[in-house]
Scaffold this active site. Structure first.
Site, PDB file in Angstrom:
ATOM      1  N   ASP A 168       0.783  -1.221   0.016  1.00  0.00           N
ATOM      2  CA  ASP A 168      -0.339  -0.115  -0.049  1.00  0.00           C
ATOM      3  C   ASP A 168       0.674   1.391   0.084  1.00  0.00           C
ATOM      4  O   ASP A 168       1.023   1.843   0.983  1.00  0.00           O
ATOM      5  CB  ASP A 168      -1.091   0.150   1.480  1.00  0.00           C
ATOM      6  CG  ASP A 168      -0.199  -0.089   2.506  1.00  0.00           C
ATOM      7  OD1 ASP A 168       0.919  -0.672   2.495  1.00  0.00           O
ATOM      8  OD2 ASP A 168      -0.936   0.343   3.593  1.00  0.00           O
TER       9      ASP A 168
ATOM     10  N   HIS B  76       9.430  -0.497   9.407  1.00  0.00           N
ATOM     11  CA  HIS B  76       8.666  -1.593   9.242  1.00  0.00           C
ATOM     12  C   HIS B  76       8.501  -2.442   8.160  1.00  0.00           C
ATOM     13  O   HIS B  76       9.071  -3.582   7.972  1.00  0.00           O
ATOM     14  CB  HIS B  76       7.163  -0.932   9.270  1.00  0.00           C
ATOM     15  CG  HIS B  76       6.423  -0.221  10.298  1.00  0.00           C
ATOM     16  ND1 HIS B  76       6.441  -1.094  11.617  1.00  0.00           N
ATOM     17  CD2 HIS B  76       6.116   1.086  10.855  1.00  0.00           C
ATOM     18  CE1 HIS B  76       6.040  -0.367  12.800  1.00  0.00           C
ATOM     19  NE2 HIS B  76       5.853   0.798  12.111  1.00  0.00           N
TER      20      HIS B  76
HETATM   21  C1  BDR Z   1       2.523  -0.958   8.546  1.00  0.00           C
HETATM   22  O1  BDR Z   1       1.494   0.044   8.476  1.00  0.00           O
HETATM   23  C2  BDR Z   1       1.756   1.068   7.390  1.00  0.00           C
HETATM   24  O2  BDR Z   1       1.481   2.285   7.918  1.00  0.00           O
HETATM   25  C3  BDR Z   1       3.158   0.575   7.162  1.00  0.00           C
HETATM   26  O3  BDR Z   1       3.350   0.898   5.641  1.00  0.00           O
HETATM   27  C4  BDR Z   1       3.442  -0.564   7.622  1.00  0.00           C
HETATM   28  O4  BDR Z   1       3.327  -1.489   6.624  1.00  0.00           O
HETATM   29  C5  BDR Z   1       2.953  -0.527  10.180  1.00  0.00           C
HETATM   30  O5  BDR Z   1       2.136  -0.872  11.069  1.00  0.00           O
HETATM   31 CA    CA Z   2       2.806  -0.823   4.223  1.00  0.00          CA
END
Ligand code: BDR
Ligand code: CA
Length: 320
Positions: A9, A243
């Site tokens: 995303d 992340h």
């Molecule tokens: C996840 O949520 C999204 O905001 C980031 O891209 C990551 O995949 C972290 O909780």
């Molecule tokens: Ca993400």
């Protein structure tokens, strides 16, 4: 060489993970599949096309899911984390390239069928596209090499949820899809907050990338300003957790992580919606929810310095 489908995303940290895959000498990127999440589907798909065009990424882009298969936590999109354009509100040109005709889920099935037992799926957004692909092709799990998911939280290392006390954003954004993915019989590795909040990128790290990774480093530096500002309000430090790139690090070198093996279920309703719960494999519960379910590899420890070093070393290849 790993043949990778990247399901994303595209927000700020997804873009960093995409560049990690793109510049890794060990990865052959087969496709980028977009999904709603950090922004709406039009925005995340546009960002995928922008990244492809701006960085000359040779993989086709497929448009994925616009909404979850089940109930989700909350509504709207986290523009306070990723900006209105999903890329920290830096100026970007509208891409001229277009998506392929297959949907994201159809593309996943097609690519896996054409490369049986060879495809690694790295999923760093909601797991909706994967759940839809499983609906389209129930035999899919037997044909996929591995699935590496950024998502979830299991309470290790003192970490908990980032969108509720018990839930992480990618799972809370489509808990039903996540439950389907975690209970399907394929090799799933879960790289959750337990380790991504242990891997902290400080501003010096972004300064380093700006110096050593050319156009990619410059892009990461500029788009990360918004992300760092958001996280500074949360932690008080000029830093952010790593992340989505942690899922790529696991793919490239799982030895950087300590894991445990357990069946995982996701809470799909109520105040704990989106919670990921791993069962102790030795316990005998009254509940049957985890009984005889396939197991996942859950990351519970990480050598974070080595993860950051691998990222910087790989991105330095952008200038060669
Ligand atoms: C996840 O949520 C999204 O905001 C980031 O891209 C990551 O995949 C972290 O909780
Ligand atoms: Ca993400």
């Amino acid at each position: 060489m790993k043949k990778v489908v990247f399901d994303t995303d595209i927000g700020i940290d997804d873009a960093m993970a995409l560049l990690f895959l793109h510049y890794s000498p060990d990865v052959e990127l087969q496709a980028i599949v977009s999904g709603f999440g950090n922004a709406d589907i039009a925005t995340t798909t546009r960002n995928a096309l922008y990244m492809k065009e701006y960085f000359g990424i040779d993989a086709p882009v497929y448009c994925g899911a616009a909404e979850p298969v089940g109930k989700r936590l909350g509504s709207g999109y986290p523009d306070f984390v990723h900006g209105h354009n999903g890329l920290g509100d830096i100026e970007i040109d509208e891409p001229t390239m277009e998506t392929e005709t297959l949907s994201g889920a159809e593309a996943i099935v097609e690519i896996v069928k054409n490369n049986p037992h060879e495809i690694s799926i790295v999923a760093v957004g909601r797991l909706t596209n994967l759940a839809l692909a499983l609906d389209l092709c129930p035999e899919l799990p037997g044909m996929v090499k591995e699935v590496v998911v950024m998502g979830g939280t299991f309470g290790h290392n003192g970490h908990s949820g980032n969108v509720s006390p018990v839930a992480e954003a990618n799972i809370a954004g489509d808990p039903q899809a996540a439950d389907k993915v975690f209970t399907s019989n394929w090799p799933v590795a879960i790289v959750g907050i337990d380790v991504t909040h242990e891997t902290i990128a400080r501003d010096e790290f972004f300064e380093l990338l700006k110096k050593t990774a050319g156009k990619a480093g410059d892009f990461i530096y500029r788009s990360s300003r918004f992300y760092l500002d958001f996280h500074e309000q949360v932690t008080g430090g000029n830093e952010c957790p790593v992340h989505d790139s942690s899922a790529v690090a696991y793919l490239l070198d799982p030895s950087l992580y300590e894991t445990k093996t357990a069946a995982v279920r996701v809470v799909t309703d109520g105040i704990a919606i989106g919670q990921t719960i791993a069962a102790d494999p030795n316990a005998d519960f009254e509940s049957n929810a985890w009984k005889d379910q396939p197991t996942c590899q859950i990351c519970i420890g990480v050598d974070s310095e080595k993860v950051l070093a691998l990222y910087a070393k790989t991105l330095a290849l952008a200038v060669q």
